[in-house]
Design a protein around this motif. Structure first.
Motif, PDB file in Angstrom:
ATOM      1  N   TRP A 137       0.838  -1.200   0.000  1.00  0.00           N
ATOM      2  CA  TRP A 137       0.000   0.000   0.000  1.00  0.00           C
ATOM      3  C   TRP A 137       0.874   1.251   0.000  1.00  0.00           C
ATOM      4  CZ3 TRP A 137      -4.833  -0.296  -1.251  1.00  0.00           C
ATOM      5  CH2 TRP A 137      -5.649  -1.374  -0.844  1.00  0.00           C
ATOM      6  N   GLN A 138       1.902   1.240   0.818  1.00  0.00           N
ATOM      7  CA  GLN A 138       2.763   2.411   0.946  1.00  0.00           C
ATOM      8  C   GLN A 138       3.439   2.754  -0.373  1.00  0.00           C
ATOM      9  OE1 GLN A 138       6.010   1.994   3.794  1.00  0.00           O
ATOM     10  NE2 GLN A 138       5.731   4.114   4.424  1.00  0.00           N
ATOM     11  N   GLU A 139       3.921   1.756  -1.077  1.00  0.00           N
ATOM     12  CA  GLU A 139       4.561   1.987  -2.368  1.00  0.00           C
ATOM     13  C   GLU A 139       3.570   2.594  -3.366  1.00  0.00           C
ATOM     14  OE1 GLU A 139       7.962  -1.527  -2.362  1.00  0.00           O
ATOM     15  OE2 GLU A 139       5.898  -1.978  -2.990  1.00  0.00           O
ATOM     16  N   MET A 140       2.342   2.103  -3.348  1.00  0.00           N
ATOM     17  CA  MET A 140       1.338   2.643  -4.260  1.00  0.00           C
ATOM     18  C   MET A 140       1.012   4.097  -3.925  1.00  0.00           C
ATOM     19  SD  MET A 140      -1.391  -0.351  -5.165  1.00  0.00           S
ATOM     20  CE  MET A 140      -1.731  -0.877  -3.500  1.00  0.00           C
ATOM     21  N   LEU A 141       0.872   4.390  -2.634  1.00  0.00           N
ATOM     22  CA  LEU A 141       0.503   5.741  -2.221  1.00  0.00           C
ATOM     23  C   LEU A 141       1.607   6.755  -2.517  1.00  0.00           C
ATOM     24  CD1 LEU A 141      -1.291   5.011   1.176  1.00  0.00           C
ATOM     25  CD2 LEU A 141      -2.330   5.511  -1.039  1.00  0.00           C
ATOM     26  N   GLN A 142       2.796   6.266  -2.782  1.00  0.00           N
ATOM     27  CA  GLN A 142       3.905   7.151  -3.133  1.00  0.00           C
ATOM     28  C   GLN A 142       4.035   7.325  -4.641  1.00  0.00           C
ATOM     29  OE1 GLN A 142       7.185   5.186  -1.142  1.00  0.00           O
ATOM     30  NE2 GLN A 142       6.765   6.205   0.811  1.00  0.00           N
ATOM     31  N   SER A 143       3.058   6.798  -5.383  1.00  0.00           N
ATOM     32  CA  SER A 143       3.060   6.888  -6.837  1.00  0.00           C
ATOM     33  C   SER A 143       1.782   7.584  -7.303  1.00  0.00           C
ATOM     34  CB  SER A 143       3.132   5.482  -7.458  1.00  0.00           C
ATOM     35  OG  SER A 143       4.266   4.772  -6.997  1.00  0.00           O
ATOM     36  N   PRO A 144       1.816   8.190  -8.516  1.00  0.00           N
ATOM     37  CA  PRO A 144       0.577   8.743  -9.078  1.00  0.00           C
ATOM     38  C   PRO A 144      -0.442   7.622  -9.271  1.00  0.00           C
ATOM     39  CG  PRO A 144       2.490   9.583 -10.263  1.00  0.00           C
ATOM     40  CD  PRO A 144       2.981   8.460  -9.367  1.00  0.00           C
ATOM     41  N   PRO A 145      -1.739   7.885  -9.132  1.00  0.00           N
ATOM     42  CA  PRO A 145      -2.378   9.188  -8.963  1.00  0.00           C
ATOM     43  C   PRO A 145      -2.443   9.698  -7.531  1.00  0.00           C
ATOM     44  CG  PRO A 145      -4.057   7.499  -9.064  1.00  0.00           C
ATOM     45  CD  PRO A 145      -2.744   6.791  -9.255  1.00  0.00           C
ATOM     46  N   PHE A 146      -1.829   8.953  -6.596  1.00  0.00           N
ATOM     47  CA  PHE A 146      -1.910   9.344  -5.193  1.00  0.00           C
ATOM     48  C   PHE A 146      -0.914  10.445  -4.853  1.00  0.00           C
ATOM     49  CE2 PHE A 146      -2.884   4.821  -5.757  1.00  0.00           C
ATOM     50  CZ  PHE A 146      -4.205   4.823  -5.362  1.00  0.00           C
ATOM     51  N   SER A 147       0.326  10.285  -5.290  1.00  0.00           N
ATOM     52  CA  SER A 147       1.376  11.222  -4.900  1.00  0.00           C
ATOM     53  C   SER A 147       1.254  12.590  -5.556  1.00  0.00           C
ATOM     54  CB  SER A 147       2.747  10.616  -5.228  1.00  0.00           C
ATOM     55  OG  SER A 147       2.872  10.393  -6.632  1.00  0.00           O
ATOM     56  N   ASP A 148       0.602  12.672  -6.709  1.00  0.00           N
ATOM     57  CA  ASP A 148       0.511  13.951  -7.416  1.00  0.00           C
ATOM     58  C   ASP A 148      -0.896  14.522  -7.427  1.00  0.00           C
ATOM     59  OD1 ASP A 148      -0.666  12.148  -9.135  1.00  0.00           O
ATOM     60  OD2 ASP A 148       0.328  12.903 -10.937  1.00  0.00           O
ATOM     61  N   ALA A 149      -1.728  14.104  -6.481  1.00  0.00           N
ATOM     62  CA  ALA A 149      -3.118  14.592  -6.449  1.00  0.00           C
ATOM     63  C   ALA A 149      -3.178  16.106  -6.365  1.00  0.00           C
ATOM     64  CB  ALA A 149      -3.863  13.964  -5.268  1.00  0.00           C
ATOM     65  N   GLY A 150      -2.208  16.725  -5.698  1.00  0.00           N
ATOM     66  CA  GLY A 150      -2.183  18.173  -5.565  1.00  0.00           C
ATOM     67  C   GLY A 150      -1.964  18.908  -6.873  1.00  0.00           C
ATOM     68  N   SER A 151      -1.543  18.181  -7.893  1.00  0.00           N
ATOM     69  CA  SER A 151      -1.330  18.804  -9.202  1.00  0.00           C
ATOM     70  C   SER A 151      -2.637  18.995  -9.957  1.00  0.00           C
ATOM     71  CB  SER A 151      -0.372  17.945 -10.044  1.00  0.00           C
ATOM     72  OG  SER A 151       0.889  17.830  -9.412  1.00  0.00           O
ATOM     73  N   TYR A 152      -3.707  18.439  -9.420  1.00  0.00           N
ATOM     74  CA  TYR A 152      -5.027  18.553 -10.064  1.00  0.00           C
ATOM     75  C   TYR A 152      -6.030  19.097  -9.052  1.00  0.00           C
ATOM     76  CZ  TYR A 152      -2.706  15.494 -13.409  1.00  0.00           C
ATOM     77  OH  TYR A 152      -1.824  14.963 -14.325  1.00  0.00           O
ATOM     78  N   PRO A 153      -5.826  20.339  -8.609  1.00  0.00           N
ATOM     79  CA  PRO A 153      -6.705  20.914  -7.579  1.00  0.00           C
ATOM     80  C   PRO A 153      -8.123  21.117  -8.100  1.00  0.00           C
ATOM     81  CG  PRO A 153      -5.301  22.614  -8.511  1.00  0.00           C
ATOM     82  CD  PRO A 153      -4.823  21.310  -9.084  1.00  0.00           C
ATOM     83  N   ARG A 154      -9.098  20.907  -7.236  1.00  0.00           N
ATOM     84  CA  ARG A 154     -10.502  21.110  -7.570  1.00  0.00           C
ATOM     85  C   ARG A 154     -11.043  22.326  -6.837  1.00  0.00           C
ATOM     86  NH1 ARG A 154     -13.970  16.611  -8.986  1.00  0.00           N
ATOM     87  NH2 ARG A 154     -12.777  14.800  -9.671  1.00  0.00           N
ATOM     88  N   LYS A 155     -12.027  22.989  -7.450  1.00  0.00           N
ATOM     89  CA  LYS A 155     -12.775  23.992  -6.707  1.00  0.00           C
ATOM     90  C   LYS A 155     -13.515  23.277  -5.592  1.00  0.00           C
ATOM     91  CE  LYS A 155     -13.820  28.192  -9.189  1.00  0.00           C
ATOM     92  NZ  LYS A 155     -14.909  29.102  -9.610  1.00  0.00           N
ATOM     93  N   SER A 156     -13.652  23.926  -4.458  1.00  0.00           N
ATOM     94  CA  SER A 156     -14.282  23.302  -3.284  1.00  0.00           C
ATOM     95  C   SER A 156     -13.498  22.079  -2.836  1.00  0.00           C
ATOM     96  CB  SER A 156     -15.739  22.916  -3.568  1.00  0.00           C
ATOM     97  OG  SER A 156     -16.513  24.041  -3.883  1.00  0.00           O
ATOM     98  N   GLY A 157     -12.177  22.104  -3.077  1.00  0.00           N
ATOM     99  CA  GLY A 157     -11.337  20.970  -2.701  1.00  0.00           C
ATOM    100  C   GLY A 157     -11.362  20.666  -1.220  1.00  0.00           C
ATOM    101  N   GLY A 158     -11.467  21.727  -0.396  1.00  0.00           N
ATOM    102  CA  GLY A 158     -11.516  21.511   1.047  1.00  0.00           C
ATOM    103  C   GLY A 158     -12.762  20.766   1.469  1.00  0.00           C
ATOM    104  N   VAL A 159     -13.893  21.089   0.844  1.00  0.00           N
ATOM    105  CA  VAL A 159     -15.145  20.397   1.145  1.00  0.00           C
ATOM    106  C   VAL A 159     -15.037  18.929   0.716  1.00  0.00           C
ATOM    107  CG1 VAL A 159     -17.615  20.298   0.656  1.00  0.00           C
ATOM    108  CG2 VAL A 159     -16.483  22.500   0.886  1.00  0.00           C
ATOM    109  N   ILE A 160     -14.491  18.703  -0.465  1.00  0.00           N
ATOM    110  CA  ILE A 160     -14.354  17.339  -0.968  1.00  0.00           C
ATOM    111  C   ILE A 160     -13.449  16.523  -0.054  1.00  0.00           C
ATOM    112  CG2 ILE A 160     -13.398  15.968  -2.863  1.00  0.00           C
ATOM    113  CD1 ILE A 160     -14.408  18.162  -4.760  1.00  0.00           C
ATOM    114  N   GLU A 161     -12.387  17.142   0.453  1.00  0.00           N
ATOM    115  CA  GLU A 161     -11.493  16.448   1.383  1.00  0.00           C
ATOM    116  C   GLU A 161     -12.248  16.045   2.642  1.00  0.00           C
ATOM    117  OE1 GLU A 161      -8.131  15.012   3.546  1.00  0.00           O
ATOM    118  OE2 GLU A 161      -8.566  15.230   1.402  1.00  0.00           O
ATOM    119  N   THR A 162     -13.050  16.955   3.184  1.00  0.00           N
ATOM    120  CA  THR A 162     -13.834  16.648   4.381  1.00  0.00           C
ATOM    121  C   THR A 162     -14.821  15.517   4.113  1.00  0.00           C
ATOM    122  OG1 THR A 162     -13.659  18.913   5.211  1.00  0.00           O
ATOM    123  CG2 THR A 162     -15.457  17.570   6.084  1.00  0.00           C
TER     124      THR A 162
END
Length: 273
Positions: free
Chosen positions: A117-142
């Motif tokens: 799991w750790q190796e996967m989370l260190q790879s895209p699409p997990f590691s670069d999620a911040g490169s694709y910011p969404r409007k209302s991203g804070g709400v979506i995170e919550t």
């Protein structure tokens, strides 16, 4: 999911936005899964629990399947979960936390036993999620955190964990495939259905995880305001829109009865688990 009303879940996911656009003048023509991480992951899990699938077929899902409105039934559950993972990758870490999965190991029976799991989370699409910011991203995170806290247990079974692990591993392959970056960018920039998030702008995670407050206060208060003096519902959701959605369910002869059931679940804070 908990009530195993899989067809109702899929009908609401597919039809709610379109019906609201017609009945209440809302914009957009997307599935709820494109906006809410809860529906994105639930749509995949619901299909997985409803239809017999093979783990080996996960690797048959392509980037094109992520954007196709219709995919072969044998791949639908996989494609839906992969869409959720690629669109809302941060939810996976919250799910693993919720089920106390050991991130330093793989999952027995997964197609990708060489990946932890750790190796996967260190790879895209997990590691670069911040490169694709969404409007209302804070709400979506919550909402993603809340979904994992309340529904993560449904992913704890061995079959579900094997499936989730295999799909996450395949998602790391898709992230590097031609066209995937463009798909992720387009999803992140989609704004036509952001009105779905309006009720959640000021919510706190505790409003979802507190056993006594099982639905956000703003939504819960609005629902209560929609009841008459006798306590009977007068305005919870849009009744006409919901009945039209549910009327499309195969074999459903009484959409109003199903609506009443879902409305009751809504008031109890059980939706959209």
């Amino acid at each position: 999911l908990r009530s195993k009303q899989f067809k109702a879940l899929q009908a609401i996911n597919r039809g709610y936005v379109r019906q609201m656009a017609q009945v209440a003048g809302k914009g957009g023509d997307l599935e709820l899964a494109a906006v809410l991480p809860s529906f994105a992951y639930s749509a995949g899990l619901g299909r997985f629990l409803e239809v017999e699938t093979t783990l080996a077929s996960v690797t048959e899902v392509t980037v094109q399947h992520l954007v196709d409105e219709e995919v072969p039934e044998s791949l639908e559950a996989h494609a839906r979960l992969l869409r959720a993972i690629v669109a809302f990758p941060e939810v996976v870490a919250h799910l693993l936390e919720a089920i106390a999965a050991p991130v330093s190991s793989a999952v027995r029976g997964s197609l990708f036993l060489n990946l932890t799991w750790q190796e996967m989370l260190q790879s895209p699409p997990f590691s670069d999620a911040g490169s694709y910011p969404r409007k209302s991203g804070g709400v979506i995170e919550t909402l993603g955190r809340a979904y994992a806290a309340r529904t993560g247990i449904l992913f704890k079974g061995e079959d579900c964990q094997r499936w989730l692990h295999t799909c996450c591993a395949h998602a790391t392959k898709l992230a590097g495939a031609s066209g995937c970056a463009e798909v992720r960018k387009r999803w992140a920039q989609e704004e036509s259905c952001l009105w779905v998030l309006d009720e959640y702008q000021d919510v706190l995670l505790a409003e979802f995880t507190d056993a006594h407050n099982v639905f956000p206060a703003a939504v819960r208060d609005d629902a209560r305001a929609g009841r008459g003096e006798d306590g009977a519902p007068t305005r919870v959701w849009d009744r006409e829109a919901m009945e039209q959605i549910l009327a499309g369910l195969e074999g459903n002869e009484d959409a109003a009865e199903m609506y009443a059931l879902l409305e009751d679940l809504y008031m109890q804070g059980a939706m959209p688990e």
